[in-house]
Motif scaffolding. Structure first.
Motif, PDB file in Angstrom:
ATOM      1  N   LEU A 171       0.864  -1.183   0.000  1.00 46.38           N
ATOM      2  CA  LEU A 171       0.000   0.000   0.000  1.00 46.38           C
ATOM      3  C   LEU A 171       0.896   1.227   0.000  1.00 46.38           C
ATOM      4  CD1 LEU A 171      -2.527   1.782   0.424  1.00 46.38           C
ATOM      5  CD2 LEU A 171      -2.426   1.183   2.871  1.00 46.38           C
ATOM      6  N   LEU A 191       0.886   5.138   0.332  1.00 42.15           N
ATOM      7  CA  LEU A 191       0.154   6.349   0.700  1.00 42.15           C
ATOM      8  C   LEU A 191       0.887   7.524   0.061  1.00 42.15           C
ATOM      9  CD1 LEU A 191      -0.470   5.665   4.502  1.00 42.15           C
ATOM     10  CD2 LEU A 191      -1.954   5.154   2.564  1.00 42.15           C
ATOM     11  N   GLY A 237       0.119   7.996  -3.785  1.00 46.37           N
ATOM     12  CA  GLY A 237       0.213   7.115  -4.942  1.00 46.37           C
ATOM     13  C   GLY A 237       0.879   7.684  -6.164  1.00 46.37           C
ATOM     14  N   TRP A 272      -1.768  -1.296  -3.846  1.00 40.62           N
ATOM     15  CA  TRP A 272      -2.770  -0.253  -3.675  1.00 40.62           C
ATOM     16  C   TRP A 272      -2.065   1.094  -3.771  1.00 40.62           C
ATOM     17  CZ3 TRP A 272      -8.049  -0.929  -2.694  1.00 40.62           C
ATOM     18  CH2 TRP A 272      -8.468  -2.229  -2.404  1.00 40.62           C
ATOM     19  N   ALA A 317      -2.821   4.907  -3.020  1.00 43.46           N
ATOM     20  CA  ALA A 317      -3.770   5.786  -2.340  1.00 43.46           C
ATOM     21  C   ALA A 317      -3.363   7.239  -2.567  1.00 43.46           C
ATOM     22  CB  ALA A 317      -3.804   5.480  -0.841  1.00 43.46           C
ATOM     23  N   THR A 331      -6.626   1.549  -7.086  1.00 42.31           N
ATOM     24  CA  THR A 331      -6.457   2.902  -6.560  1.00 42.31           C
ATOM     25  C   THR A 331      -7.568   3.196  -5.559  1.00 42.31           C
ATOM     26  OG1 THR A 331      -7.767   3.907  -8.347  1.00 42.31           O
ATOM     27  CG2 THR A 331      -5.382   3.714  -8.698  1.00 42.31           C
ATOM     28  N   VAL A 332      -7.236   4.049  -4.596  1.00 48.95           N
ATOM     29  CA  VAL A 332      -8.217   4.443  -3.589  1.00 48.95           C
ATOM     30  C   VAL A 332      -8.033   5.922  -3.295  1.00 48.95           C
ATOM     31  CG1 VAL A 332      -6.707   3.794  -1.669  1.00 48.95           C
ATOM     32  CG2 VAL A 332      -9.178   3.922  -1.303  1.00 48.95           C
ATOM     33  N   PHE A 351      -7.551   9.122  -1.315  1.00 44.68           N
ATOM     34  CA  PHE A 351      -6.944   9.404  -0.019  1.00 44.68           C
ATOM     35  C   PHE A 351      -6.437  10.837  -0.020  1.00 44.68           C
ATOM     36  CE2 PHE A 351      -2.902   9.839   2.321  1.00 44.68           C
ATOM     37  CZ  PHE A 351      -3.351   9.614   3.606  1.00 44.68           C
ATOM     38  N   HIS A 405      -9.751   9.092   7.029  1.00 40.03           N
ATOM     39  CA  HIS A 405      -8.725   8.054   6.956  1.00 40.03           C
ATOM     40  C   HIS A 405      -9.194   6.697   7.481  1.00 40.03           C
ATOM     41  CE1 HIS A 405      -5.276  11.262   6.822  1.00 40.03           C
ATOM     42  NE2 HIS A 405      -6.059  11.292   5.776  1.00 40.03           N
ATOM     43  N   SER A 456     -11.346   5.361   4.462  1.00 42.36           N
ATOM     44  CA  SER A 456     -10.651   5.160   3.189  1.00 42.36           C
ATOM     45  C   SER A 456      -9.537   4.130   3.284  1.00 42.36           C
ATOM     46  CB  SER A 456     -10.096   6.486   2.674  1.00 42.36           C
ATOM     47  OG  SER A 456      -9.139   7.029   3.566  1.00 42.36           O
ATOM     48  N   LEU A 457      -8.797   4.135   4.397  1.00 45.16           N
ATOM     49  CA  LEU A 457      -7.711   3.179   4.549  1.00 45.16           C
ATOM     50  C   LEU A 457      -8.182   1.869   5.165  1.00 45.16           C
ATOM     51  CD1 LEU A 457      -4.892   5.595   5.798  1.00 45.16           C
ATOM     52  CD2 LEU A 457      -5.366   4.821   3.463  1.00 45.16           C
ATOM     53  N   ILE A 483      -9.270  -0.886   2.783  1.00 44.80           N
ATOM     54  CA  ILE A 483      -8.219  -1.595   2.058  1.00 44.80           C
ATOM     55  C   ILE A 483      -7.854  -2.876   2.797  1.00 44.80           C
ATOM     56  CG2 ILE A 483      -5.804  -1.478   1.331  1.00 44.80           C
ATOM     57  CD1 ILE A 483      -6.186   1.540   0.961  1.00 44.80           C
TER      58      ILE A 483
END
Length: 251
Positions: free
Chosen positions: A12, A14, A16, A37, A39, A62-63, A65, A73, A76-77, A80
């Motif tokens: 992941l 953070l 991205g 992932w 973010a 993708t997410v 963030f 947070h 959204s996190l 995952i």
């Protein structure tokens, strides 16, 4: 779970679109990482980065963030980690700011602090709790040598990284023995879009070099990584320099 070579199978990032984050993702995907992932704020650049990693054979999602929206947070996190275990979280977001402008415009300075520190504290705690719940994983935090000692030229950015660095070290101590590994990475000047147009500092490095150091640190389960390694000695000397002398140095 990490494989026998210590390479995470799931990652992941953070931040991205971070150049260091993506260089690290490419390096790990070229090994054995298969799920990534990314973010970040929704943008064409985020989707382009995801497509490039998919072309390398990774399953990339993708997410949305936003470091400046800590209230989001948890959701959204958190979602995952409901999709499956994450072997490595790379906290790679941050902004450099503009020292002269930020001194004149306090709200701009606050944005640097909120992004680099407050947002990171929120995201770091959410991810750390999830990693602890699953019983394994690494949290890799991109700090900076700028956090070692505040310098006149960038003390707003440096102070935000100093806070992040101290937080991350404390978090690593709090998680010791839980199966969760916290690694703080302290690069020097990195040649990237963020530093474009700035005068290059001695021992400048690249996103790819930082990514290589991160991979090596993961394999060794290091707690602190300097990039390049010689900066450990340089910054130790600067940290202990008497203040009257430090003020005269061209830093």
């Amino acid at each position: 779970m990490k494989d026998a070579f210590g390479t995470p199978q799931s990652l992941l990032v953070l931040g991205g679109t971070s150049e260091i984050g993506l260089a690290t993702a490419r390096r790990l995907v070229a090994r054995r990482t298969r799920t990534v992932w990314l973010a970040g704020r929704p943008s064409p650049d985020l989707e382009k980065a995801a497509a490039a990693l998919r072309d390398m054979g990774a399953d990339v999602r993708t997410v949305a963030f936003d470091a400046l929206d800590p209230e989001s947070h948890e959701e959204s996190l958190g979602k995952i980690f409901t999709e499956g275990d994450i072997d490595m979280v790379l906290l790679a977001f941050g902004i450099l700011g503009d020292q002269a402008r930020d001194e004149d415009e306090p709200l701009s300075a606050v944005r640097v602090a909120q992004t680099n520190y407050t947002g990171a504290v929120s995201a770091g705690l959410v991810c750390a709790r999830a990693l602890q719940s699953q019983g394994h994983g690494s949290l890799v935090v991109l700090s900076s040598v700028a956090g070692e000692r505040a310098r006149r030229s960038n003390f707003i950015y440096g102070s935000s990284k100093a806070g992040l660095d101290a937080f991350s070290q404390g978090l690593g101590d709090a998680l010791h023995g839980t199966g969760v590994h916290v690694m703080v990475v302290r690069p020097g000047f990195v040649r990237s879009k963020m530093t474009a147009g700035l005068e290059e500092a001695p021992m400048a490095t690249t996103p790819d070099a930082v990514a290589e150091a991160i991979e090596t640190g993961l394999r060794r389960r290091s707690e602190t990584v300097w990039v390049p390694g010689a900066l450990r000695v340089v910054m130790s000397a600067l940290r202990h320099a008497p203040r009257p002398l430090f003020r005269r140095l061209p830093v």
